[in-house]
Design a protein around this motif. Structure first.
Motif, short mmCIF file in Angstrom:
data_model
loop_
_atom_site.label_atom_id
_atom_site.label_comp_id
_atom_site.label_asym_id
_atom_site.label_seq_id
_atom_site.Cartn_x
_atom_site.Cartn_y
_atom_site.Cartn_z
N ARG A 1 -50.09 34.67 13.95
CA ARG A 1 -49.01 35.64 14.04
C ARG A 1 -49.54 37.06 14.19
O ARG A 1 -49.00 37.88 14.95
CB ARG A 1 -48.14 35.56 12.77
CG ARG A 1 -47.41 34.26 12.63
CD ARG A 1 -46.31 34.14 13.65
NE ARG A 1 -45.75 32.80 13.65
CZ ARG A 1 -45.29 32.18 14.72
NH1 ARG A 1 -45.33 32.78 15.88
NH2 ARG A 1 -44.79 30.97 14.64
N GLN A 2 -50.61 37.39 13.45
CA GLN A 2 -51.10 38.77 13.45
C GLN A 2 -52.00 39.07 14.65
O GLN A 2 -51.91 40.14 15.25
CB GLN A 2 -51.87 39.07 12.16
CG GLN A 2 -52.36 40.52 12.08
CD GLN A 2 -52.89 40.88 10.70
OE1 GLN A 2 -52.55 40.23 9.71
NE2 GLN A 2 -53.72 41.90 10.64
N VAL A 3 -52.88 38.13 14.99
CA VAL A 3 -53.89 38.40 16.01
C VAL A 3 -53.43 38.00 17.41
O VAL A 3 -53.84 38.59 18.39
CB VAL A 3 -55.21 37.68 15.64
CG1 VAL A 3 -56.29 37.92 16.69
CG2 VAL A 3 -55.70 38.15 14.26
N ARG A 4 -52.57 36.99 17.53
CA ARG A 4 -52.11 36.47 18.81
C ARG A 4 -53.26 35.98 19.69
O ARG A 4 -53.36 36.30 20.87
CB ARG A 4 -51.31 37.52 19.58
CG ARG A 4 -50.22 38.21 18.78
CD ARG A 4 -49.12 37.25 18.40
NE ARG A 4 -47.94 37.98 17.91
CZ ARG A 4 -46.89 37.41 17.37
NH1 ARG A 4 -46.84 36.10 17.23
NH2 ARG A 4 -45.86 38.13 16.96
N PRO A 5 -54.17 35.17 19.15
CA PRO A 5 -55.30 34.72 19.95
C PRO A 5 -54.91 33.58 20.88
O PRO A 5 -53.85 32.97 20.73
CB PRO A 5 -56.28 34.22 18.88
CG PRO A 5 -55.37 33.66 17.82
CD PRO A 5 -54.18 34.59 17.80
N ALA A 6 -55.80 33.27 21.81
CA ALA A 6 -55.61 32.10 22.66
C ALA A 6 -55.92 30.82 21.91
O ALA A 6 -55.47 29.74 22.30
CB ALA A 6 -56.50 32.21 23.90
#
Length: 262
Positions: free
Chosen positions: A209-214
């Motif tokens: 949710r915080q980083v939005r990584p792949a």
């Protein structure tokens, strides 16, 4: 809805690989820890099994001499080669980075089908953080297919190259990196970024949710533990892995949309 990559290290045996494939893990990673003892038939068999599945194999060589790396890749033929040198304060740091970029260029020329993953070190806290995370990424991006954030241990306000779990390399700390910095990397990068560093089923949803990584990566927090509660290297706890996978797949389906990465 996009699929979030789930990457699990350190996997050494065919049986573990088969179990992780059944658990819906996307990237299954192995490590060659010795430049002298680099040929491990069991690890090669493991990579061959992964290659025959829908999953992708990732391989970390804990050395960076070009001839040794090329020989290793020719033997194992992984889908991804993952470089994780500790990019920290040292003499001629930027010259060292240029040498690593040249290595990645050589790998790409000789093995164009093998993707390249580069670890970008991030401290646990942004306070007094001297690590030029975004500058590192800009330098390596053209010769990389993935970035992986990972936690670098600090000595006071500076990273200590010799006091990482594996001296000279970043990773397997079991500690969370600064997610605000990781998010900045995701926003600035033009290639997929995988979030690593202390990732477990307890914190992976918040990290997504915080980083939005792949994707997300777990090693230490999905390892089995000894009687003292210390992680056992190269031995996975499949209950922990399943719990992590369940949390990630649930996050994919959540009503709160996950922003796609560029």
């Amino acid at each position: 809805m996009r699929r979030i990559i789930i990457q699990i290290y350190e996997v050494l045996t065919p049986l573990e690989a088969e179990t992780l494939i059944e658990l819906d893990v996307d990237h299954i990673g192995g490590v060659v820890v010795s430049e002298a003892d680099w040929k491990l038939p069991q690890l090669k068999e493991t990579i061959d099994i992964i290659r025959s599945s829908a999953a992708r194999s990732s391989l970390i060589p804990l050395y960076n001499h070009p001839e040794s790396v090329l020989r290793t890749l020719d033997y194992y033929r992984p889908d991804i080669v993952h470089f994780c040198e500790a990019l920290v304060e040292r003499q001629n740091l930027w010259d060292f980075c240029d040498q690593l970029i040249q290595l990645q260029t050589i790998v790409r020329k000789n093995f164009p089908r093998i993707k390249i993953m580069r670890s970008i070190p991030i401290a646990q806290s942004d306070s007094n953080n001297k690590i030029p995370t975004i500058e590192f990424a800009k330098r390596f991006e053209a010769e990389s297919d993935f970035f992986l954030t990972d936690t670098i241990l600090m000595n006071s306000s500076s990273p200590d190259i010799d006091h990482q779990p594996v001296p000279g390399f970043v990773g397997i700390t079991g500690q969370i990196c600064n997610w605000e910095t990781a998010r900045k990397l995701v926003e600035s990068a033009n290639i997929p970024v995988i979030l690593a560093g202390g990732i477990s089923s307890q914190n992976v949803t918040a990290g997504i949710r915080q980083v939005r990584p792949a994707g997300v990566d777990s090693c230490t927090q999905t390892n089995a533990q000894d009687k003292s509660g210390r992680p056992i290297r190269f031995k996975k706890d499949f209950v922990k892995v399943k719990n992590l996978v369940d949390q990630v797949r649930a996050a994919e389906k959540s009503s709160s949309p996950i922003e796609p990465q560029r």
